[in-house]
Design an enzyme around this catalytic site. Structure first.
Site, mmCIF file in Angstrom:
data_model
loop_
_atom_site.group_PDB
_atom_site.id
_atom_site.type_symbol
_atom_site.label_atom_id
_atom_site.label_comp_id
_atom_site.label_asym_id
_atom_site.label_seq_id
_atom_site.Cartn_x
_atom_site.Cartn_y
_atom_site.Cartn_z
ATOM 1 N N LYS A 1 0.859 -1.181 0.000
ATOM 2 C CA LYS A 1 0.000 0.000 0.000
ATOM 3 C C LYS A 1 0.898 1.234 0.000
ATOM 4 O O LYS A 1 1.679 1.457 0.934
ATOM 5 C CB LYS A 1 -0.916 0.006 1.221
ATOM 6 C CG LYS A 1 -1.859 1.207 1.256
ATOM 7 C CD LYS A 1 -2.759 1.158 2.483
ATOM 8 C CE LYS A 1 -3.698 2.347 2.533
ATOM 9 N NZ LYS A 1 -4.585 2.305 3.730
ATOM 10 N N ARG B 1 -10.894 9.625 1.555
ATOM 11 C CA ARG B 1 -10.846 10.288 2.867
ATOM 12 C C ARG B 1 -12.047 11.193 3.069
ATOM 13 O O ARG B 1 -12.521 11.362 4.193
ATOM 14 C CB ARG B 1 -9.518 11.043 3.011
ATOM 15 C CG ARG B 1 -8.333 10.080 3.134
ATOM 16 C CD ARG B 1 -6.974 10.751 3.089
ATOM 17 N NE ARG B 1 -5.920 9.735 3.142
ATOM 18 C CZ ARG B 1 -4.660 9.938 2.801
ATOM 19 N NH1 ARG B 1 -4.293 11.142 2.365
ATOM 20 N NH2 ARG B 1 -3.775 8.970 2.876
ATOM 21 N N LYS C 1 1.155 10.014 5.912
ATOM 22 C CA LYS C 1 1.270 8.603 6.284
ATOM 23 C C LYS C 1 2.539 7.964 5.716
ATOM 24 O O LYS C 1 2.622 6.745 5.573
ATOM 25 C CB LYS C 1 0.016 7.848 5.830
ATOM 26 C CG LYS C 1 -1.268 8.419 6.428
ATOM 27 C CD LYS C 1 -2.475 7.545 6.137
ATOM 28 C CE LYS C 1 -3.729 8.128 6.793
ATOM 29 N NZ LYS C 1 -4.909 7.239 6.658
ATOM 30 N N GLU D 1 7.601 -6.758 1.389
ATOM 31 C CA GLU D 1 6.368 -6.640 2.183
ATOM 32 C C GLU D 1 5.449 -7.839 1.937
ATOM 33 O O GLU D 1 4.879 -8.402 2.873
ATOM 34 C CB GLU D 1 5.635 -5.345 1.823
ATOM 35 C CG GLU D 1 6.282 -4.072 2.336
ATOM 36 C CD GLU D 1 5.937 -3.802 3.802
ATOM 37 O OE1 GLU D 1 5.371 -4.691 4.472
ATOM 38 O OE2 GLU D 1 6.242 -2.696 4.281
ATOM 39 N N LYS E 1 -2.181 -1.519 -3.735
ATOM 40 C CA LYS E 1 -3.017 -0.315 -3.695
ATOM 41 C C LYS E 1 -2.131 0.921 -3.801
ATOM 42 O O LYS E 1 -1.152 1.021 -3.057
ATOM 43 C CB LYS E 1 -3.807 -0.292 -2.386
ATOM 44 C CG LYS E 1 -4.747 0.888 -2.234
ATOM 45 C CD LYS E 1 -5.495 0.825 -0.900
ATOM 46 C CE LYS E 1 -6.420 2.030 -0.758
ATOM 47 N NZ LYS E 1 -7.110 2.032 0.549
ATOM 48 N N SER F 1 -10.191 5.478 -5.054
ATOM 49 C CA SER F 1 -11.143 6.567 -5.277
ATOM 50 C C SER F 1 -10.656 7.577 -6.311
ATOM 51 O O SER F 1 -11.442 8.060 -7.135
ATOM 52 C CB SER F 1 -11.430 7.274 -3.952
ATOM 53 O OG SER F 1 -10.235 7.789 -3.378
ATOM 54 N N TYR G 1 -15.224 0.749 -7.325
ATOM 55 C CA TYR G 1 -16.514 1.403 -7.135
ATOM 56 C C TYR G 1 -17.399 1.237 -8.367
ATOM 57 O O TYR G 1 -18.605 1.462 -8.301
ATOM 58 C CB TYR G 1 -16.302 2.890 -6.821
ATOM 59 C CG TYR G 1 -15.425 3.103 -5.610
ATOM 60 C CD1 TYR G 1 -15.939 2.970 -4.328
ATOM 61 C CD2 TYR G 1 -14.066 3.398 -5.744
ATOM 62 C CE1 TYR G 1 -15.133 3.135 -3.210
ATOM 63 C CE2 TYR G 1 -13.253 3.560 -4.642
ATOM 64 C CZ TYR G 1 -13.787 3.425 -3.375
ATOM 65 O OH TYR G 1 -12.978 3.568 -2.272
#
Length: 331
Positions: free
Chosen positions: A201, A211, A224, A240, A255, A281, A320
């Protein structure tokens, strides 16, 4: 002059629709779609998300209606994300542990209405529950603590498992959280609950509308980048993924999606495990903006991007556009 061998013409197999279908290397199906949905408080509530045209937050009864719609469309799984009321957010995100929080009520309602006809994937991270918008707990300097955050994520995972979640999806990117969650699930008797790890990610610019949808954009303090991955790194993504698989992940996620198809391909080729991508998004919003500007047709843009995920090696895609794509695929 006559050729010594028959001329190779790749266009032969493209001449007709039946032949193109016969030679198609990758296929799309509603079975490969996961539909992300946003849950909000109230009853009979639909709140359109301004930065995600066509996407809304739904109260629990609306989420149940969407679950029934997904079953009818052949979509096998929903991904749930809560828009926690501001007065239930705290520095320690304790609402994540509440058995009556939005997420748990939505899980139980879907299970009551649909039984085992559809899977429920639940996000595990503290950002929908914290006043600071970070995915974990902070020290006095504002640094996100790893091990203390993992303890909170274990509690959140067990809470969602008890409510009836089928797939726990840790999106927080804390080190060691997959193994800790797997051990806790096993100890609690949840041996058949899957873990889909957000293994790669990235600290991406494509998350803004999400968000907005979960109400954390205005709350986020700082960024982040101390726990999400640097977009410049690819080898680190493989490390990872290797760690998450060693700790007990059943599948892994990359992602965002389209900007990281190279990572999807490398993960699939290296590990030969189920790989999912999240068409996030910002990617969705760009497609919708192109459609609104008459710069492209929604059907073509959506189906081509979904095929790109499949071609890269994805077992499935969180998008979506899932109900729109499913309707097209169902004819």
């Amino acid at each position: 002059m006559t050729a010594a061998y028959p001329a190779l013409r790749l266009r032969r197999t493209r001449t007709s629709a039946w032949s193109r279908a016969l030679h198609r290397e990758n296929q799309l199906s509603p079975d490969q779609l996961i539909w992300p949905l946003f849950v909000t408080e109230g009853r009979g509530v639909e709140e359109p998300v301004a930065s995600l045209p066509g996407v809304s937050r739904w109260s629990v009864d609306g989420i149940v209606a969407r679950a029934k719609e997904a079953v009818d469309l052949g979509i096998p799984c929903l991904a749930l994300f809560p828009n926690t009321p501001v007065d239930r957010r705290s520095d320690d995100g304790r609402e994540a542990l509440n058995p009556e929080n939005l997420m748990c009520r939505a899980i139980r309602a879907i299970r009551d209405a649909c039984g085992s006809d559809i899977g429920v994937l639940t996000d595990v991270a503290l950002d929908p529950y914290t006043t600071h918008g970070q995915d974990g707990l902070l020290d006095d300097s504002g640094y996100v603590l790893n091990d203390a955050s993992v303890e909170a994520l274990i509690g959140q995972s067990l809470n969602q498992a008890a409510a009836g979640a089928d797939i726990i999806a840790p999106s927080d990117m804390m080190d060691g959280r997959v193994g800790a969650i797997r051990a806790a699930l096993e100890q609690a008797g949840h041996t058949n609950i899957q873990i889909m790890a957000y293994a790669a990610k990235y600290a991406s610019a494509f998350y803004g509308p999400f968000r907005d949808a979960v109400g954390s954009r205005g709350l986020l303090k700082g960024d982040k980048k101390t726990y999400q991955m640097d977009p410049a790194n690819a080898e680190e993504a493989l490390r990872e993924v290797a760690l998450d698989l060693a700790e007990g992940a059943d599948s892994v996620m990359v992602k965002p999606g389209l900007p990281y198809l190279d990572i999807v391909r490398r993960v699939k080729e290296r590990f030969e495990v189920p790989v999912f991508a999240y068409q996030v998004s910002g990617e969705y919003a760009m497609i919708e903006a192109a459609v609104a500007a008459d710069a492209g047709e929604r059907e073509g843009l959506v189906m081509e991007t979904l095929m790109a995920f499949r071609r890269a090696g994805c077992s499935g895609v969180l998008t979506y556009h899932a109900p729109f794509a499913a309707r097209l695929l169902n004819g």
